[in-house]
Design a protein around this motif. Structure first.
Motif, PDB file in Angstrom:
ATOM      1  N   VAL B   7       0.834  -1.205   0.000  1.00 25.76           N
ATOM      2  CA  VAL B   7       0.000   0.000   0.000  1.00 25.76           C
ATOM      3  C   VAL B   7       0.869   1.256   0.000  1.00 25.76           C
ATOM      4  CG1 VAL B   7      -1.660   1.313   1.383  1.00 25.76           C
ATOM      5  CG2 VAL B   7      -2.007  -1.140   1.006  1.00 25.76           C
ATOM      6  N   GLY B   8       1.957   1.223   0.759  1.00 25.14           N
ATOM      7  CA  GLY B   8       2.846   2.389   0.795  1.00 25.14           C
ATOM      8  C   GLY B   8       3.458   2.688  -0.565  1.00 25.14           C
ATOM      9  N   GLY B   9       3.892   1.631  -1.241  1.00 26.69           N
ATOM     10  CA  GLY B   9       4.489   1.812  -2.563  1.00 26.69           C
ATOM     11  C   GLY B   9       3.481   2.302  -3.578  1.00 26.69           C
ATOM     12  N   ASN B  10       2.280   1.740  -3.533  1.00 27.63           N
ATOM     13  CA  ASN B  10       1.222   2.191  -4.443  1.00 27.63           C
ATOM     14  C   ASN B  10       0.859   3.649  -4.173  1.00 27.63           C
ATOM     15  OD1 ASN B  10       0.953  -0.218  -5.834  1.00 27.63           O
ATOM     16  ND2 ASN B  10      -0.817  -0.930  -4.656  1.00 27.63           N
ATOM     17  N   PHE B  11       0.789   4.005  -2.901  1.00 28.48           N
ATOM     18  CA  PHE B  11       0.429   5.386  -2.563  1.00 28.48           C
ATOM     19  C   PHE B  11       1.470   6.348  -3.136  1.00 28.48           C
ATOM     20  CE2 PHE B  11      -0.118   9.231  -0.159  1.00 28.48           C
ATOM     21  CZ  PHE B  11      -1.489   9.312   0.060  1.00 28.48           C
ATOM     22  N   ALA B  12       2.746   6.031  -2.924  1.00 21.38           N
ATOM     23  CA  ALA B  12       3.814   6.916  -3.413  1.00 21.38           C
ATOM     24  C   ALA B  12       3.759   7.042  -4.937  1.00 21.38           C
ATOM     25  CB  ALA B  12       5.166   6.369  -2.967  1.00 21.38           C
ATOM     26  N   ARG B  13       3.576   5.919  -5.612  1.00 25.40           N
ATOM     27  CA  ARG B  13       3.527   5.915  -7.082  1.00 25.40           C
ATOM     28  C   ARG B  13       2.351   6.741  -7.599  1.00 25.40           C
ATOM     29  NH1 ARG B  13       0.538   2.645  -9.938  1.00 25.40           N
ATOM     30  NH2 ARG B  13       0.292   1.175  -8.219  1.00 25.40           N
ATOM     31  N   SER B  37       4.536  10.083   5.057  1.00 28.78           N
ATOM     32  CA  SER B  37       5.917   9.629   4.912  1.00 28.78           C
ATOM     33  C   SER B  37       6.078   8.218   5.470  1.00 28.78           C
ATOM     34  CB  SER B  37       6.841  10.614   5.634  1.00 28.78           C
ATOM     35  OG  SER B  37       8.158  10.120   5.650  1.00 28.78           O
ATOM     36  N   GLY B  38       5.542   7.969   6.652  1.00 29.00           N
ATOM     37  CA  GLY B  38       5.612   6.637   7.250  1.00 29.00           C
ATOM     38  C   GLY B  38       4.875   5.596   6.423  1.00 29.00           C
ATOM     39  N   LEU B  39       3.706   5.994   5.924  1.00 26.45           N
ATOM     40  CA  LEU B  39       2.929   5.095   5.067  1.00 26.45           C
ATOM     41  C   LEU B  39       3.743   4.663   3.856  1.00 26.45           C
ATOM     42  CD1 LEU B  39      -0.121   4.047   4.480  1.00 26.45           C
ATOM     43  CD2 LEU B  39      -0.159   5.958   2.865  1.00 26.45           C
ATOM     44  N   GLU B  40       4.356   5.644   3.192  1.00 30.26           N
ATOM     45  CA  GLU B  40       5.089   5.343   1.956  1.00 30.26           C
ATOM     46  C   GLU B  40       6.346   4.515   2.223  1.00 30.26           C
ATOM     47  OE1 GLU B  40       5.661   8.902  -0.362  1.00 30.26           O
ATOM     48  OE2 GLU B  40       3.498   9.161  -0.663  1.00 30.26           O
ATOM     49  N   ARG B  41       6.839   4.557   3.452  1.00 29.18           N
ATOM     50  CA  ARG B  41       8.003   3.733   3.813  1.00 29.18           C
ATOM     51  C   ARG B  41       7.586   2.361   4.341  1.00 29.18           C
ATOM     52  NH1 ARG B  41      10.360   6.566   8.013  1.00 29.18           N
ATOM     53  NH2 ARG B  41       8.991   8.352   7.773  1.00 29.18           N
ATOM     54  N   GLY B  42       6.292   2.055   4.245  1.00 24.72           N
ATOM     55  CA  GLY B  42       5.821   0.731   4.651  1.00 24.72           C
ATOM     56  C   GLY B  42       5.761   0.541   6.150  1.00 24.72           C
ATOM     57  N   GLN B  43       5.587   1.646   6.885  1.00 19.20           N
ATOM     58  CA  GLN B  43       5.594   1.571   8.348  1.00 19.20           C
ATOM     59  C   GLN B  43       4.211   1.728   8.960  1.00 19.20           C
ATOM     60  OE1 GLN B  43       8.419   4.628   9.282  1.00 19.20           O
ATOM     61  NE2 GLN B  43      10.188   3.339   8.829  1.00 19.20           N
ATOM     62  N   ARG B  44       3.170   1.804   8.119  1.00 19.47           N
ATOM     63  CA  ARG B  44       1.823   1.988   8.646  1.00 19.47           C
ATOM     64  C   ARG B  44       0.941   0.817   8.249  1.00 19.47           C
ATOM     65  NH1 ARG B  44       1.537   6.450  12.238  1.00 19.47           N
ATOM     66  NH2 ARG B  44       3.107   7.937  11.530  1.00 19.47           N
ATOM     67  N   ASN B  45      -0.002   0.515   9.107  1.00 20.29           N
ATOM     68  CA  ASN B  45      -0.938  -0.587   8.871  1.00 20.29           C
ATOM     69  C   ASN B  45      -2.364  -0.037   8.971  1.00 20.29           C
ATOM     70  OD1 ASN B  45      -2.122  -3.141   8.636  1.00 20.29           O
ATOM     71  ND2 ASN B  45      -1.852  -3.621  10.814  1.00 20.29           N
ATOM     72  N   PRO B  46      -2.800   0.741   7.966  1.00 17.74           N
ATOM     73  CA  PRO B  46      -4.113   1.403   8.057  1.00 17.74           C
ATOM     74  C   PRO B  46      -5.271   0.404   8.077  1.00 17.74           C
ATOM     75  CG  PRO B  46      -3.206   1.628   5.847  1.00 17.74           C
ATOM     76  CD  PRO B  46      -2.124   1.031   6.691  1.00 17.74           C
ATOM     77  N   THR B  47      -6.368   0.803   8.681  1.00 16.33           N
ATOM     78  CA  THR B  47      -7.599   0.014   8.590  1.00 16.33           C
ATOM     79  C   THR B  47      -8.222   0.240   7.207  1.00 16.33           C
ATOM     80  OG1 THR B  47      -9.082   1.762   9.339  1.00 16.33           O
ATOM     81  CG2 THR B  47      -8.006   0.425  11.053  1.00 16.33           C
ATOM     82  N   ILE B  48      -9.245  -0.549   6.905  1.00 11.46           N
ATOM     83  CA  ILE B  48      -9.896  -0.404   5.597  1.00 11.46           C
ATOM     84  C   ILE B  48     -10.602   0.952   5.476  1.00 11.46           C
ATOM     85  CG2 ILE B  48     -10.098  -2.864   5.077  1.00 11.46           C
ATOM     86  CD1 ILE B  48     -13.001  -2.764   6.105  1.00 11.46           C
ATOM     87  N   ILE B  49     -11.075   1.491   6.588  1.00  9.77           N
ATOM     88  CA  ILE B  49     -11.702   2.822   6.520  1.00  9.77           C
ATOM     89  C   ILE B  49     -10.643   3.877   6.205  1.00  9.77           C
ATOM     90  CG2 ILE B  49     -12.814   4.626   7.907  1.00  9.77           C
ATOM     91  CD1 ILE B  49     -14.493   2.450   9.237  1.00  9.77           C
TER      92      ILE B  49
END
Lengths: 73, 73
Positions: B7-13, B37-49
């Protein structure tokens, strides 16, 4: 879009298509029947990691679990 | 599959494809630049919402955010 209902509805549909009960899913995964029941009723908000584990429990793709059907768009 | 990296990689792209900076996303959503920034580095685990809200922030489908690309399958 109500993501909880979307994923819950998809999970129930795909589970039934596989001929599995909620108890079957419990037996083959780390998810309790109670959790599955709440999920299918749109009462759970899983993380993306849990979404993947739920897909694994059914033997489907996580993308299938989160893709809107025609009547959900 | 590492869902956080996916998800982080897709978000950044997708963000870059829209010509948006992390600061732009912050300005048009409730997500801080630090969170993005954390999301794009693969450090976040978001919920579906949260996944849905992140997709809204970019103006893309939540399905796009979670679909593996060729080199991620």
């Amino acid at each position: 879009m109500d993501m909880r209902r979307l994923v819950g509805g998809n999970f129930a549909r795909l589970r039934q298509a596989k001929g599995l009960t909620q108890e079957d899913v419990e037996a083959r995964s780390g998810f309790s029947q109670q959790y599955i029941s709440g999920l299918e009723r749109g009462q759970r908000n899983p993380t993306i990691i849990t979404l993947y584990e739920l897909a694994q429990a059914l033997g489907v793709s996580h993308v299938e679990l989160i893709t809107p059907q025609n009547d959900e768009t």
